[in-house]
Design an enzyme around this catalytic site. Structure first.
Site, mmCIF file in Angstrom:
data_model
loop_
_atom_site.group_PDB
_atom_site.id
_atom_site.type_symbol
_atom_site.label_atom_id
_atom_site.label_comp_id
_atom_site.label_asym_id
_atom_site.label_seq_id
_atom_site.Cartn_x
_atom_site.Cartn_y
_atom_site.Cartn_z
ATOM 1 N N ASP A 99 0.789 -1.133 -0.023
ATOM 2 C CA ASP A 99 -0.043 -0.203 -0.153
ATOM 3 C C ASP A 99 1.003 1.288 0.083
ATOM 4 O OD1 ASP A 99 -2.478 1.588 0.550
ATOM 5 O OD2 ASP A 99 -1.917 1.741 2.483
ATOM 6 N N ASP B 41 -0.370 5.019 0.900
ATOM 7 C CA ASP B 41 -0.520 5.877 1.808
ATOM 8 C C ASP B 41 -0.762 5.331 3.526
ATOM 9 O OD1 ASP B 41 -1.396 8.586 0.470
ATOM 10 O OD2 ASP B 41 -2.983 7.050 -0.528
#
Length: 220
Positions: free
Chosen positions: A9, A11
């Protein structure tokens, strides 16, 4: 089965933009004499539609819609706070170890490419990733599994050949729904969230080692 890829991922995991987002919302609510509720943050954190949830709550508290200029001011503050954020601890070490082992690294993010890629370039790690799979490529973003399924399909891999790395409960749900083992390194997005089903929950990516994290689940 040997691990052939790591799916990260962006963020909150590669860069702690989640804390920047939270701080920007706190500032906006405070400017109206309101507290930014922890319960609201838990609902919106890690979701692509978090902004809409927060704006709806603020509008309800104000009794009027939030003016466009205030929305843009909040976004500008978030962007400025994000630009001050570096890589989270352990990102470089994980990418170095993956490269040494011949394990491909990919970004899998609900955010759009025009958000993720400039930050990766700013942070000096864009060339460390074989691909970017971002929210503008699918109809359903996390917690749906679509982004992870697309990443696996593009890489020609089965779920057992990859690890997912996430920072939030929303991301964990997406990875698990795609059949992936998911290592969670919590960010501000995971505060107070249940992380049941994680393959491992670690304080830092520095704590992940390919040779140690091969079976079972591990906790902090």
């Amino acid at each position: 089965m040997d691990v052939r890829a790591i799916l990260l991922d962006f963020d909150g995991l590669i860069c702690d933009t989640e804390q920047a987002a939270r701080d920007s919302w706190t500032a906006l609510f405070t400017s109206h004499g309101l507290d930014f509720p922890d319960s609201l943050w838990r609902r919106m954190a890690g979701r692509h539609d978090g902004e809409e949830l927060a704006l709806a709550r603020l509008a309800a508290e104000r009794g009027t819609p939030v003016p466009p200029e205030e929305r843009e001011r909040r976004r500008g503050l978030k962007a400025a706070l994000c630009r001050a954020k570096g890589l989270r601890p352990g990102v470089t070490a994980l990418l170095d170890e993956a490269e040494r082992r011949g394990v491909g690294a990919h970004v899998v993010s609900s955010s759009s490419a025009d958000w993720v890629e400039p930050h990766l370039l700013r942070l000096g790690v864009r060339d460390r990733f074989a691909s970017l799979v971002t929210g503008d490529l699918v109809e359903r973003r996390k917690p749906a599994p679509d982004l992870y399924l697309l990443a696996l399909r593009r890489a020609g891999l089965s779920p057992r050949e990859a690890y997912a790395f996430e920072d939030s409960a929303v991301g964990l749900r997406a990875a698990r729904a795609a059949g992936l083992r998911c290592v969670v390194v919590p960010s501000a997005a995971a505060e107070g969230a249940a992380l049941d089903g994680a393959f491992a929950v670690l304080d830092s990516l520095d704590a992940f080692h390919f040779d140690q994290h091969t079976e079972g689940s591990h906790s902090r």
